[in-house]
Design a protein around this motif. Structure first.
Motif, short mmCIF file in Angstrom:
data_model
loop_
_atom_site.label_atom_id
_atom_site.label_comp_id
_atom_site.label_asym_id
_atom_site.label_seq_id
_atom_site.Cartn_x
_atom_site.Cartn_y
_atom_site.Cartn_z
N PHE A 174 0.83 -1.20 0.00
CA PHE A 174 0.00 0.00 0.00
C PHE A 174 0.87 1.25 0.00
O PHE A 174 1.93 1.27 0.63
CB PHE A 174 -0.90 0.03 1.24
CG PHE A 174 -1.80 -1.15 1.38
CD1 PHE A 174 -2.29 -1.81 0.26
CD2 PHE A 174 -2.18 -1.60 2.63
CE1 PHE A 174 -3.12 -2.91 0.39
CE2 PHE A 174 -3.01 -2.70 2.76
CZ PHE A 174 -3.48 -3.36 1.65
N PRO A 175 0.44 2.33 -0.66
CA PRO A 175 1.16 3.60 -0.55
C PRO A 175 1.04 4.12 0.88
O PRO A 175 0.00 3.98 1.52
CB PRO A 175 0.42 4.52 -1.53
CG PRO A 175 -0.93 3.90 -1.69
CD PRO A 175 -0.75 2.43 -1.50
N PHE A 214 -3.10 8.04 -3.61
CA PHE A 214 -3.94 6.99 -3.02
C PHE A 214 -5.13 6.65 -3.92
O PHE A 214 -5.51 5.48 -4.02
CB PHE A 214 -4.43 7.43 -1.64
CG PHE A 214 -3.33 7.57 -0.63
CD1 PHE A 214 -2.84 6.46 0.04
CD2 PHE A 214 -2.77 8.81 -0.35
CE1 PHE A 214 -1.81 6.57 0.96
CE2 PHE A 214 -1.73 8.92 0.57
CZ PHE A 214 -1.26 7.80 1.22
N LYS A 215 -5.69 7.64 -4.58
CA LYS A 215 -6.85 7.37 -5.44
C LYS A 215 -6.47 6.46 -6.59
O LYS A 215 -7.22 5.56 -6.96
CB LYS A 215 -7.41 8.70 -5.96
CG LYS A 215 -8.09 9.54 -4.88
CD LYS A 215 -8.68 10.81 -5.47
CE LYS A 215 -9.37 11.63 -4.38
NZ LYS A 215 -9.94 12.90 -4.92
N ARG A 216 -5.30 6.71 -7.17
CA ARG A 216 -4.81 5.84 -8.25
C ARG A 216 -4.65 4.42 -7.76
O ARG A 216 -5.05 3.46 -8.42
CB ARG A 216 -3.49 6.39 -8.78
CG ARG A 216 -2.75 5.48 -9.76
CD ARG A 216 -1.37 6.05 -10.02
NE ARG A 216 -0.52 5.15 -10.76
CZ ARG A 216 0.78 4.98 -10.53
NH1 ARG A 216 1.36 5.66 -9.55
NH2 ARG A 216 1.50 4.15 -11.25
N GLU A 270 3.55 -3.19 -7.00
CA GLU A 270 3.63 -2.08 -6.05
C GLU A 270 4.19 -0.86 -6.76
O GLU A 270 4.91 -0.97 -7.76
CB GLU A 270 4.50 -2.43 -4.84
CG GLU A 270 4.42 -1.38 -3.73
CD GLU A 270 5.07 -1.82 -2.42
OE1 GLU A 270 5.21 -0.96 -1.53
OE2 GLU A 270 5.44 -3.00 -2.28
N THR A 271 3.88 0.32 -6.21
CA THR A 271 4.44 1.56 -6.70
C THR A 271 5.30 2.19 -5.60
O THR A 271 5.19 1.83 -4.43
CB THR A 271 3.34 2.56 -7.10
OG1 THR A 271 2.55 2.87 -5.93
CG2 THR A 271 2.44 1.99 -8.17
N GLY A 272 6.16 3.13 -6.00
CA GLY A 272 6.94 3.88 -5.02
C GLY A 272 8.15 3.18 -4.46
O GLY A 272 8.74 3.64 -3.48
N MET A 298 -6.45 0.71 -8.89
CA MET A 298 -5.69 -0.50 -9.23
C MET A 298 -6.10 -1.66 -8.34
O MET A 298 -6.32 -2.79 -8.79
CB MET A 298 -4.19 -0.25 -9.08
CG MET A 298 -3.58 0.59 -10.16
SD MET A 298 -1.76 0.58 -10.05
CE MET A 298 -1.51 1.61 -8.63
N PHE A 299 -6.18 -1.36 -7.04
CA PHE A 299 -6.53 -2.38 -6.05
C PHE A 299 -7.87 -3.01 -6.39
O PHE A 299 -8.03 -4.24 -6.37
CB PHE A 299 -6.58 -1.71 -4.67
CG PHE A 299 -6.83 -2.65 -3.53
CD1 PHE A 299 -5.78 -3.25 -2.85
CD2 PHE A 299 -8.12 -2.92 -3.11
CE1 PHE A 299 -6.01 -4.10 -1.80
CE2 PHE A 299 -8.36 -3.78 -2.05
CZ PHE A 299 -7.30 -4.36 -1.39
#
Length: 306
Positions: A155-156, A163-165, A203-205, A169-170
């Motif tokens: 999770f971000p 978070f909305k993006r 995952e991102t970030g 995706m989730f």
């Protein structure tokens, strides 16, 4: 080289295990909201760097806590180190964290070690020689349908994350798979894909030290890893998807619309259209980004009721 990396990972793991027995006295600093560093991260990283440079003094170092401060600055060999992936888990006593060490030669990862000190599990790989958990050869899962797949994610959590993006995706992934899991240590998540526990992970970030070792372990176990559009340029793009070949392809189809990768030609075009004001603004932002921030020490204390 692999044996030296394993020695370094076990040395760091011993430091982490000792500290886990007495979390009450642990000193914790905050790098940014929800992003922590402890004296254990720093001690483990120092032990890893000392072990690696004792054997290979001409190699470079890219480490989470000290960056490129140590080692040769222009070596073709660079050790990419995360001394404690899952620090937030660690300081809460949640036993999902690990040591991650990779060796890249000219930007290509050649050796990888991920060590889980709580379970004494050692994941490792050498390019072209397969991936292993302890003495067992690893292979990714054979599942082919998303509806049967167990997917790992992260999770971000940092201020400024989109978070909305992520929620979009989730939702898309969750409605198409058998289940989603988020333990909180990306290096271990990637190893779980290699071991077949997960069928995919995204995952991102993430930073290079989060994914370098796990990326080789996955590919040596027969899996695929890339950015959200399926390209191999993922190490510095802050987005990653990995999985068994069949599930990976389906994950790319789901995640491609959410990519944030900037193509080289797009970056070049953007650079030619910058105004003088843009250049000044970027320079100011860069200066602010590297300005040292005070880290206020925090001490965790258990209440009498605990």
């Amino acid at each position: 080289m692999l044996n030296v990396a394993i020695k370094a990972a076990r040395a760091a793991g011993a430091i982490i295990n000792r500290a886990s027995l007495d979390l009450d006295i642990l000193k914790i600093n905050t790098k940014s909201p929800n992003d922590f560093v402890t004296e254990v991260d720093q001690a483990a990283e120092a032990a890893i760097i000392e072990t690696l440079l004792a054997a290979y003094p001409d190699h470079g170092i890219l480490a989470e806590e000290s960056g490129r401060q140590h080692g040769a600055k222009h070596s073709e060999f660079v050790w990419i180190i995360d001394p404690l992936d899952g620090t937030t888990n660690f300081i809460h006593g949640f036993p999902v964290y690990c040591v991650s060490i990779a060796l890249a030669h000219r930007g290509v990862v050649q050796q990888a070690v991920v060590y889980d000190p709580t379970r004494n599990d050692l994941f490792y790989a050498t390019k072209g020689r397969g991936a292993y958990l302890n003495d067992k050869r690893l292979r990714v899962s054979k599942r082919t349908r998303m509806s049967d797949a167990l997917i790992g994610t992260g999770f971000p959590f940092r201020r400024g994350d989109n978070f909305k993006r992520y929620v979009k995706m989730f939702e898309e992934v969750m409605t198409q798979c058998a289940g989603l899991r988020r333990p909180g240590a990306a290096a271990l998540d990637l190893c779980y894909v290699a071991a077949g526990y997960y069928d995919a992970f995204f995952e991102t970030g993430l930073n290079p030290w989060d994914i370098a070792a796990g990326s080789l372990i996955i590919t040596e176990a027969g899996g695929l890893i890339g950015n959200f559009t399926g390209e191999s340029d993922f190490l510095h793009q802050r987005e990653v998807v990995a999985g068994s070949p069949k599930i990976y392809g389906q994950m790319v189809q789901i995640l491609a619309p959410y990519t944030r990768v900037i193509k080289e030609e797009e970056a070049a075009e953007a650079a030619t259209t910058k105004t003088a004001a843009d250049v000044v603004a970027e320079a100011v932002s860069a200066t602010a980004a590297v300005a040292p921030k005070k880290r206020a020490p925090v001490r965790i204390k258990k209440s009498d009721a605990e």
